[in-house]
Motif scaffolding. Structure first.
Motif, short mmCIF file in Angstrom:
data_model
loop_
_atom_site.label_atom_id
_atom_site.label_comp_id
_atom_site.label_asym_id
_atom_site.label_seq_id
_atom_site.Cartn_x
_atom_site.Cartn_y
_atom_site.Cartn_z
N ILE A 157 32.90 -16.30 34.53
CA ILE A 157 33.32 -17.70 34.53
C ILE A 157 33.88 -17.98 35.91
CG2 ILE A 157 34.96 -19.36 33.57
CD1 ILE A 157 34.72 -17.88 30.92
N ALA A 158 33.48 -19.08 36.50
CA ALA A 158 33.91 -19.41 37.86
C ALA A 158 34.63 -20.75 37.87
CB ALA A 158 32.71 -19.44 38.80
N THR A 159 35.68 -20.82 38.67
CA THR A 159 36.42 -22.07 38.82
C THR A 159 37.05 -22.11 40.21
OG1 THR A 159 37.98 -23.57 37.72
CG2 THR A 159 38.66 -21.27 37.95
N ALA A 160 37.63 -23.24 40.53
CA ALA A 160 38.23 -23.41 41.86
C ALA A 160 39.61 -22.78 41.90
CB ALA A 160 38.31 -24.89 42.20
N ASP A 161 40.07 -22.44 43.10
CA ASP A 161 41.37 -21.77 43.24
C ASP A 161 42.53 -22.64 42.77
OD1 ASP A 161 41.24 -23.56 45.32
OD2 ASP A 161 41.49 -22.07 46.92
N LEU A 162 42.34 -23.96 42.75
CA LEU A 162 43.42 -24.82 42.26
C LEU A 162 43.59 -24.69 40.75
CD1 LEU A 162 42.06 -27.60 40.85
CD2 LEU A 162 41.49 -28.03 43.24
N LYS A 163 42.62 -24.05 40.07
CA LYS A 163 42.71 -23.80 38.63
C LYS A 163 42.93 -22.31 38.33
CE LYS A 163 41.91 -28.04 37.37
NZ LYS A 163 42.92 -28.84 36.65
N ALA A 164 43.28 -21.54 39.34
CA ALA A 164 43.38 -20.10 39.17
C ALA A 164 44.42 -19.69 38.14
CB ALA A 164 43.69 -19.43 40.51
N ASP A 165 45.48 -20.51 37.99
CA ASP A 165 46.55 -20.15 37.06
C ASP A 165 46.44 -20.88 35.72
OD1 ASP A 165 47.05 -22.63 38.03
OD2 ASP A 165 49.21 -22.34 38.33
N GLU A 166 45.28 -21.46 35.44
CA GLU A 166 45.11 -22.22 34.21
C GLU A 166 45.05 -21.26 33.01
OE1 GLU A 166 45.34 -25.51 32.24
OE2 GLU A 166 45.07 -25.64 34.43
N PRO A 167 46.01 -21.32 32.08
CA PRO A 167 46.05 -20.38 30.95
C PRO A 167 44.80 -20.42 30.09
CG PRO A 167 48.12 -21.58 31.14
CD PRO A 167 47.16 -22.25 32.06
N GLY A 168 44.26 -21.61 29.84
CA GLY A 168 43.08 -21.72 28.98
C GLY A 168 41.89 -21.01 29.57
#
Length: 748
Positions: free
Chosen positions: A272-283
């Motif tokens: 799963i890939a996401t941006a670093d601004l979402k790196a700490d997103e618990p979900g």
């Protein structure tokens, strides 16, 4: 969970378990009564207790004992080959390692081969595909993360493969890397047909089918799965953008809908890939954990490099980003976009295809690996399984051109091969291999024979030392092989069964004065000697000089063998003697093997006895001769006769001195001994058991000398010797003669 459990049930088995544990990390189980022999081992009261615990705790079990015992104990616990641990049964002598459970998937076959390599025994592989040299279908792609669809007919397809029945194969056209991997694995398989039309597989033309795809193919697969094997490669990267605090359940539902609607298999999701601004997103983190895949974080800088006009419109433009779901999936996959961004209430989802392993997304270079591979004397049948695997797995194979030619049939078309023409540039080859590995590649540096014997291992580690190597970048492994002297010895029979010395006659790196000193020491010590690099155009006198040194210490009849290109197509072996050997018959491709003073020729073979009990040897000119024994022994029929001397006084000393001069192994039984006897025992020339005579002490002996100061004890010894059919001398006189008939008692 532990990787390996070894269970022993007897004291002999415990010793074999100790030997195995030194070579492979393991939890060892021993009977409670042997706890003092091995304090760190786990103990058990019943064998069933040990087996049941190991079954639940270990990935593999080695049972040292009867196969019937372990078969009966594991039978009630067998579940499925995807879950059961590997089980290997080993006899107490280590002669046969038999995989019982988990031959392929759990690794029992490979474990059996590894054990056999340690014990010098044989791996008794019974798996049909292994015995026929066919691929194990349940292992194909495993290192690449491939899964097998749980409703696949693996057993049926494997049976068709073994029986040579027609098998149809289809790989999704988008998966070029997977196709190459499968094609290599099935290259040796008969009756395999590759089809371009998936629907051909449903016809009666094929008894079995193999499919590789990231698609669900639900309706079609239901029709053919009874005869099919379906591989699910990890090739899908799911890019996700989401609002703050979107729960994992909502994200999971969005991913599931996306995959179902687009006919993609969830088992093929690899990240799963996401941006670093979402790196700490618990979900997001919880979702990745639930799916058992990594959460790949893509940096702002990488996202900003994308042209927003090539992507779907995105709300991420307020963060000065072209998007999140699509560009993150594309960057992490480094492949095409399969599913454009799909918008849900609080998240977006996109899917991209990763057809090949991706490069790291950070600036940290990947850690490479350098394997030093011994390819043996030349015949590929002498190549170890570990060496074959290392060559298969390597990105780059490098080495001297002549050696590359020997293993070229094993190399893949897509491997980088660096063959160096200069034989003498060892340091240059080492530097090239190290640099390639430090760049993140898997490198196999090859050398003939054993790479640790007059070969590339030392130049590599010397170069690493100069570079300040920390042991990590690159990681290095050394794989042993059959050396040239071993190949020649095998051709000759048994020439190296006693102490052996290897000496290179090349004075390019070692001064001749040092080589000469070593030659004299080895010749005087009566080693069997193997000479490497004996003669070249520029070095044409060293071999003759070496042979002259050996002649000072060996009989002229000593066997000498020249082995050139042993096991290769132009193999040449010449057997001669130290008196008649011609140095000009050797070159740089020759190994010279010189026997010790006990070696002899036998019907074109060479034998070196394991001990010095069969033949007497005159001392060499540089070795002081033993004093003439004051108690002479005359042998009328010399043979291999272990001797027991009972009594450690002056008479016993005379007996022992005479036996040692005649070349007998001696066991002394006496509570006390003279200073000379004690010295011989301390230096290992005799075995001294410090006790009085006991019944049973004559077991295994051929000669017995009753030399105590008690005539009654001597008489008991003589009576025991007559009963056992052992030659016996009773020390009551001044002369000694050994008769040739068993059971004879001779006064002395």
């Amino acid at each position: 969970m532990t990787e390996l459990a070894i269970i022993a049930i007897t004291r002999t088995g415990v010793e074999l378990a100790r030997r195995l544990a030194r070579a492979m990390p393991a939890t060892v189980w021993v009977p409670a009564r042997f706890a003092t022999d091995w304090p760190t081992a786990r103990t058990y009261t019943t064998v069933a207790e040990a087996v049941q615990t190991a079954w639940s705790e270990a990935r593999a079990i080695v049972f040292i004992g009867a196969a019937g015992i372990i078969v009966r104990l594991i039978a009630p616990m067998l579940s499925h080959k995807t879950d059961d641990p590997a089980v290997v049964c080993l006899d107490e002598d280590g002669r046969f390692a038999v995989p019982l459970v988990g031959g392929h998937r759990a690794g029992a076959n490979q474990l059996a081969r590894q054990i056999a390599a340690i014990t010098g025994g044989q791996a008794a592989i019974t798996t049909a595909s292994d015995t026929q040299g066919l691929p194990a279908l349940d292992l194909i792609g495993r290192e690449a993360g491939w899964r097998i669809a749980p409703d696949s007919a693996v057993t049926h397809v494997m049976a068709c493969l073994v029986n040579g029945e027609p098998i149809g194969v289809w790989v999704d056209p988008a998966l070029s890397t997977a196709r190459a991997l499968l094609a290599e694995a099935l290259a040796v398989a008969p009756a395999v047909t590759w089809v371009s039309d998936l629907n051909e597989l449903a016809t009666e033309r094929f008894a079995a089918i193999i499919v590789v795809s990231h698609r669900r193919m639900a309706g079609w697969w239901e029709q053919v799965r009874s005869k099919g094997l379906r591989y699910l490669p990890p090739v899908l990267v799911v890019g996700i953008g989401c609002r703050r605090d979107t729960p994992a359940s909502e994200l999971a539902e969005a991913v599931a809908i996306t995959l179902t609607d687009t006919d993609l298999a969830p088992e093929c999701v690899t990240a799963i890939a996401t941006a670093d601004l979402k790196a700490d997103e618990p979900g997001l983190r919880a979702l990745a954990e639930q799916m058992g895949v990594p959460l790949t974080i893509v940096a702002h800088e990488q996202l900003r490099s994308f042209d927003p006009t090539a992507l779907s419109p995105s709300a991420a433009t307020r963060f000065a980003l072209p998007g999140v779901a699509e560009p993150c999936a594309l960057i992490a996959a480094q492949g095409p976009l399969l599913v454009p961004k799909r918008a849900f209430a609080r998240c977006t989802v996109a899917v991209a295809l990763r057809d090949a392993p991706s490069a790291p997304l950070t600036d940290t270079p990947s850690r490479g690996h350098l394997t030093l591979v011994s390819i043996g004397p030349g015949d590929l049948t002498h190549l170890t399984e570990a060496a074959r695997q290392a060559l298969t797995n390597a990105d780059v194979v490098t080495g001297y051109g002549r050696y590359i030619d020997l293993i070229r049939p094993l190399l893949r078309a897509n491997q980088e091969v660096i063959a160096t023409p200069a034989m003498g540039d060892e340091m240059g080859r080492a530097r090239v291999a190290i640099e390639l590995a430090q760049a993140g590649k898997r490198v196999a540096l090859i050398s003939s024979g054993d790479i640790g014997i007059y070969a590339m291992a030392a130049p590599v580690f010397e170069t690493l030392q100069l570079l300040g190597w920390d042991g990590q970048n690159p990681t290095v492994a050394v794989l042993p092989g059959v050396s040239a002297f071993q190949a020649l010895a095998a051709r000759l029979g048994a020439p190296v069964n006693h102490d052996l010395c290897l000496i290179s006659l090349s004075d390019l790196l070692t001064p001749w004065s040092v080589i000469e000193r070593r030659l004299r020491a080895a010749a005087q010590a009566d080693f069997v000697i193997a000479l490497y690099n004996p003669r070249s155009h520029g070095r044409n006198w060293q071999l003759a000089a070496a042979l002259a040194i050996v002649r000072e210490h060996r009989p002229p009849t000593t066997p000498v063998a020249f082995g050139r290109q042993v096991t290769r197509a132009d193999e040449q072996i010449m057997l001669t003697t130290l008196a008649e050997v011609d140095p000009e018959q050797a070159d740089m491709l020759t190994v010279v093997l010189i026997g010790n003073s006990q070696s002899f020729e036998l019907a074109g073979h060479v034998v070196t006895p394991r001990g010095y009990t069969n033949r007497t040897t005159a001392p060499t000119p540089t070795t002081a001769a033993s004093p003439v024994p004051d108690y002479p022994i005359v042998l009328t029929k010399p043979s291999h006769m272990p001797a027991v001397v009972i009594g450690g006084g002056a008479v016993g000393e005379r007996k022992v001195r005479g036996l040692l001069a005649a070349g007998f192994p001696v066991r002394l039984i006496s509570p006390v001994a003279t200073a000379q006897l004690a010295e011989w025992a301390a230096t290992g020339r005799i075995v001294w058991e410090r006790r009085t005579y006991q019944s049973g002490d004559l077991a295994g002996a051929r000669l017995v000398f009753a030399a105590t100061n008690d005539r009654a004890v001597n008489a008991r010894i003589a009576a025991a010797a007559i009963a056992a059919g052992v030659l016996c001398n009773v020390a009551d006189g001044r002369t000694l003669c050994i008769d040739s008939s068993p059971g004879t008692v001779i006064g002395a």
